[in-house]
Design a protein around this motif. Sequence first.
Motif, PDB file in Angstrom:
ATOM      1  N   UNK A 213      22.759  32.047  43.135  1.00 49.64           N
ATOM      2  CA  UNK A 213      22.754  30.804  43.879  1.00 49.64           C
ATOM      3  C   UNK A 213      24.086  30.093  43.908  1.00 49.64           C
ATOM      4  N   UNK A 214      25.168  30.834  43.758  1.00 45.82           N
ATOM      5  CA  UNK A 214      26.506  30.246  43.804  1.00 45.82           C
ATOM      6  C   UNK A 214      26.954  30.081  45.255  1.00 45.82           C
ATOM      7  N   UNK A 215      27.991  29.289  45.498  1.00 48.66           N
ATOM      8  CA  UNK A 215      28.478  29.131  46.878  1.00 48.66           C
ATOM      9  C   UNK A 215      28.896  30.473  47.487  1.00 48.66           C
ATOM     10  N   UNK A 216      28.951  30.506  48.791  1.00 50.39           N
ATOM     11  CA  UNK A 216      29.397  31.720  49.497  1.00 50.39           C
ATOM     12  C   UNK A 216      30.772  32.128  48.981  1.00 50.39           C
ATOM     13  N   UNK A 217      30.932  33.384  48.561  1.00 45.47           N
ATOM     14  CA  UNK A 217      32.232  33.801  48.017  1.00 45.47           C
ATOM     15  C   UNK A 217      33.326  33.781  49.077  1.00 45.47           C
ATOM     16  N   UNK A 218      34.544  33.623  48.606  1.00 44.12           N
ATOM     17  CA  UNK A 218      35.716  33.773  49.457  1.00 44.12           C
ATOM     18  C   UNK A 218      36.207  35.208  49.295  1.00 44.12           C
ATOM     19  N   UNK A 219      36.150  35.987  50.346  1.00 44.59           N
ATOM     20  CA  UNK A 219      36.566  37.390  50.313  1.00 44.59           C
ATOM     21  C   UNK A 219      37.920  37.477  51.015  1.00 44.59           C
ATOM     22  N   UNK A 220      38.951  37.769  50.256  1.00 49.93           N
ATOM     23  CA  UNK A 220      40.301  37.806  50.805  1.00 49.93           C
ATOM     24  C   UNK A 220      40.626  39.195  51.345  1.00 49.93           C
ATOM     25  N   UNK A 221      41.327  39.286  52.444  1.00 50.19           N
ATOM     26  CA  UNK A 221      41.690  40.603  52.989  1.00 50.19           C
ATOM     27  C   UNK A 221      42.630  41.345  52.046  1.00 50.19           C
ATOM     28  N   UNK A 222      42.469  42.659  51.997  1.00 50.12           N
ATOM     29  CA  UNK A 222      43.327  43.499  51.149  1.00 50.12           C
ATOM     30  C   UNK A 222      43.829  44.677  51.975  1.00 50.12           C
ATOM     31  N   UNK A 223      44.705  44.424  52.925  1.00 52.60           N
ATOM     32  CA  UNK A 223      45.140  45.506  53.821  1.00 52.60           C
ATOM     33  C   UNK A 223      45.856  46.640  53.104  1.00 52.60           C
ATOM     34  N   UNK A 224      46.486  46.367  51.975  1.00 54.74           N
ATOM     35  CA  UNK A 224      47.153  47.427  51.226  1.00 54.74           C
ATOM     36  C   UNK A 224      46.247  48.068  50.188  1.00 54.74           C
ATOM     37  N   UNK A 225      45.004  47.570  50.069  1.00 55.66           N
ATOM     38  CA  UNK A 225      44.065  48.122  49.108  1.00 55.66           C
ATOM     39  C   UNK A 225      43.974  47.349  47.807  1.00 55.66           C
ATOM     40  N   UNK A 226      44.902  46.414  47.588  1.00 52.48           N
ATOM     41  CA  UNK A 226      44.866  45.600  46.375  1.00 52.48           C
ATOM     42  C   UNK A 226      44.995  44.123  46.736  1.00 52.48           C
ATOM     43  N   UNK A 227      44.570  43.269  45.815  1.00 52.63           N
ATOM     44  CA  UNK A 227      44.582  41.830  46.028  1.00 52.63           C
ATOM     45  C   UNK A 227      46.002  41.295  45.900  1.00 52.63           C
ATOM     46  N   UNK A 228      46.437  40.567  46.917  1.00 47.78           N
ATOM     47  CA  UNK A 228      47.800  40.032  46.947  1.00 47.78           C
ATOM     48  C   UNK A 228      47.845  38.678  46.231  1.00 47.78           C
ATOM     49  N   UNK A 229      48.700  38.514  45.201  1.00 47.42           N
ATOM     50  CA  UNK A 229      48.756  37.242  44.476  1.00 47.42           C
ATOM     51  C   UNK A 229      49.119  36.047  45.358  1.00 47.42           C
ATOM     52  N   UNK A 230      49.976  36.240  46.362  1.00 50.66           N
ATOM     53  CA  UNK A 230      50.342  35.134  47.251  1.00 50.66           C
ATOM     54  C   UNK A 230      49.147  34.679  48.082  1.00 50.66           C
TER      55      UNK A 230
END
Length: 477
Positions: A213-230
């Motif tokens: 029942x948590x808020x809708x997650x924020x799914x960030x794009x990962x075009x290179x396959x990994x999560x970008x810190x910026x």
Amino acid sequence: MNTPPLASGPEGPSSLRPLLHTVLEALGEGARSRGGPLPAGGPSEVAARVRAALGDVLPDEGDPEALRHLVRALAEGSADPADPFCAAHLHCPPLAVATAADLAASALNPSLDSWDQAPAASELEAQVTRALANEVYLEVLRGAGLHRHAAPPRGATSPHRPAADHDALVTTGGTESNQLALLLTREIHGPGVQLICGANAHHSLPRAAWLLGMPEPVILPTPTGTLDPTTLHTALHRGPALVAATAGTTDAGLIDPLPEIARVCATHHARLHIDAAYGGGLLFSDHHRPKLTGIEAADTVTLDLHKLGWQPVAAGLLAVRDKNDLTALHQRADYLNADDDTEAGLPDLLGRSLRTTRRPDVLKIAVTLKTLGRTGLGALVDQVCERAREFAQLVHDHPGFELHAPPTISTVLFRPASATDDAVAAVRRKLLTDGRAVLGRARAAHRLWLKVTLLNPTTRPADLAGLLKLVEGTTPR
């Protein structure tokens, strides 16, 4: 009818011995009948053979040969992760010693919901989980990172030391561990805390947010396959957040930049969870452990030893940096952990899981750790990573194939050159239906790729060449 024999008690071993002989014979018969990495014929033919072997599920009169017949049918109809051509998933061939230990756990049948059902198993679990948590949360002693064989302090067994008091819970695998990590976060920070993760994250994470029942997650794009810190830094401005990074993505085995993500989380006072269900096994390897640098900054870490740990399913863990976070799981049931029993010194096990009845999966883990040691486990990790590197080189050097990227852990994505996505999918299904190979599939760079996940330490270079040749021969020209 005589009472069937029991597996435990004084007569247990003698009762089990002939049954184990039957099981081992049936396993061999089934494997010989299968003759490859999985049964031929596809779902309909496999289902028909299982139905024929099973017959009436609950007959009026029992069949004394049921053990042999059904074990043989299961073995004949199984995908065998010990076959070098069975390399689709994070599905490892279990070590024989771990499987033998699992038999002992089944025979003794402790239940880890109260001390009086599992006196020894509860202490074994406490010791092993604490040790594995300390493997995650290590403070490298001065100089140890520069000198691989530097002598540890007198009395120590590792050039590392735990930085604080940590703990871990035994789970059924990565999905349960991820769910627990979100639950602990919600209980600590409130129901408004929001999950932020990459599109490369395991599906169990957003699913757990929905379930809790948590808020809708924020799914960030990962075009290179990994999560970008910026990209993550830009997204962290909405209030309490749990960032989930990945150490070993399911599709390609990639590892997010953990130190940089940890710094972003610290800047924004966000909680950090690292899903290392796949990559966590690198902790055992001196050579590959540096790939997990930054993991010690996480508040929680998912581990899964039925992947890079060679355990029978299930063998998951959730490590926590601060064991006080686990108080959120505390429950009271008078028949299991009455206040006066706890005050009298009986351990309270109910807060060690969301489950009540729990089998001692820790036994097989403990036996493996003690039998192989850090060196032995590290060698297995090094072997499968090296096999992946060799397979990637074979693909790279072959003009008929395209390599997606060199492997980070032990997963290789490749595809026949100039093939369409439909052709790639058809090659995989043809090999499955014929029972000749089990390959995975993954999407990367907007295309479909064949996936090989190498978790079998007995795979030889010749097996890799044979697998590539098999795919080449199955690809339409």
